[in-house]
Design an enzyme around this catalytic site. Structure first.
Site, PDB file in Angstrom:
ATOM      1  N   ASP A  57       0.726  -1.466   0.359  1.00 18.63           N
ATOM      2  CA  ASP A  57       0.249   0.070  -0.357  1.00 18.63           C
ATOM      3  C   ASP A  57       0.837   1.490   0.102  1.00 18.63           C
ATOM      4  OD1 ASP A  57      -2.057  -1.182   0.281  1.00 18.63           O
ATOM      5  OD2 ASP A  57      -1.653  -1.482   2.294  1.00 18.63           O
ATOM      6  N   HIS A  67      -4.551  -3.294   6.743  1.00 15.57           N
ATOM      7  CA  HIS A  67      -4.504  -4.098   5.185  1.00 15.57           C
ATOM      8  C   HIS A  67      -5.831  -3.682   4.785  1.00 15.57           C
ATOM      9  CE1 HIS A  67      -3.231  -4.879   1.040  1.00 15.57           C
ATOM     10  NE2 HIS A  67      -3.424  -6.251   1.539  1.00 15.57           N
TER      11      HIS A  67
END
Length: 301
Positions: A126, A154
């Site tokens: 990410d 996440h």
């Protein structure tokens, strides 16, 4: 520093693993000394320095998140127990299999003799996605962007934060907000694109992220082992105990960290505005709920 790779898989997949070994051999990698394939935890976890846990139960169509958590608690409870029994107490454990944060917490709770700080989960993918979106927007390389932050889970509630990020434009380092000059994009589409990127890849490729995930794992492990560059911080899901950002204790939450001597520390003292606060709390709330569900399953698994 030569590497020995120990690859663990379930028994029916062992012939597939042979193919992976052939490919690894054919890469003629300068650091790769040996590859060991096994379907036994006792062999796989023995005296490990680093454990990368990538295998998890993927979410199937129509599956409730709760069912997904239940299936994964079983896997990560067993892997945590195996680490506890066979690995070095200094082992660094990186959880990649989703839901990564809560799977990581489950593994840690199931390995009481290994320090909680040795467990982390991957939010580097990410982090890299956020860096590259800014780079693409400004026509620079991802290397010119630093200190983006992924806060929280996440999942699609994660908060990609560039309030403290810097970018090198024409040889000069400036704040990302100053460089982009488009607050509504930074507070809107930019965040959504990063949050939904995994789903976008699946939609296009009909498979989940492969090379970008592998690259992120390498980045994550390299930084644990060799430390973060001076003046830079990275994002990692770590135990929230002792954080100064008002995130509840005993959560596996992604924070900005710096690493030295194989030890991570929170980046302290970053000012948090109201916009960020709300997003950070939202993803913490989701993690609290996941944790409660997982803890319930851990005791019965």
């Amino acid at each position: 520093m030569p590497l020995v790779l120990v690859l663990l898989d379930i028994t029916p997949m062992m012939t597939v693993l042979d193919g992976v070994i052939m490919e690894l051999q054919d890469c003629a990698l300068p650091l790769l000394k040996e590859v060991i394939a096994t379907d036994k935890e006792a062999v796989a976890f023995k005296d490990l320095d680093v454990a990368i846990l990538v295998g998890s139960m993927p979410r199937k169509e129509g599956m409730e998140r709760k069912e997904l958590l239940k299936a994964n608690v079983k896997i990560f409870k067993s892997q945590g127990a195996a680490l506890d029994k066979y690995a070095k107490k200094t082992v660094k454990v990186v959880v990649v299999g989703n839901p990564a944060n809560t799977n990581c917490l489950t593994a840690s709770k199931s390995a009481p003799s290994i320090p909680k700080e040795n467990f982390s989960c991957l939010t580097r993918l990410d982090h890299n996605r956020a860096k590259s979106q800014i780079a693409l927007r400004l026509g620079v390389t991802a290397n010119d962007v630093k200190n983006v932050i992924i806060w929280g889970n996440h999942s699609s509630t994660q908060y990609p934060d560039v309030t403290h990020a810097k970018v090198k434009v024409q040889g000069k380092e400036v704040g990302v907000y100053e460089a982009v000059k488009d607050d509504s994009w930074l507070k809107g589409d930019f965040i959504t694109v990063v949050q939904q990127r995994g789903a976008s890849v699946i939609k296009a490729r009909k498979l989940s992220s492969a090379m970008s995930a592998a690259k992120a794992i390498c980045d994550h492990v390299r930084d644990i082992w060799f430390g973060t560059p001076e003046g830079e911080f990275v994002s990692m899901g770590v135990i929230s105990d002792g954080n100064s950002y008002g995130i509840p204790e005993e959560l596996l939450y992604s924070f900005p960290v710096v690493i030295k001597d194989k030890t991570w520390k929170f980046v302290e003292g970053l000012p948090i505005n109201d916009f960020s606060r709300e997003k950070m709390d939202l993803t913490a709330k989701e993690l609290m709920e996941e944790k409660e569900t997982a803890v319930e399953f851990i005791s019965s698994a």
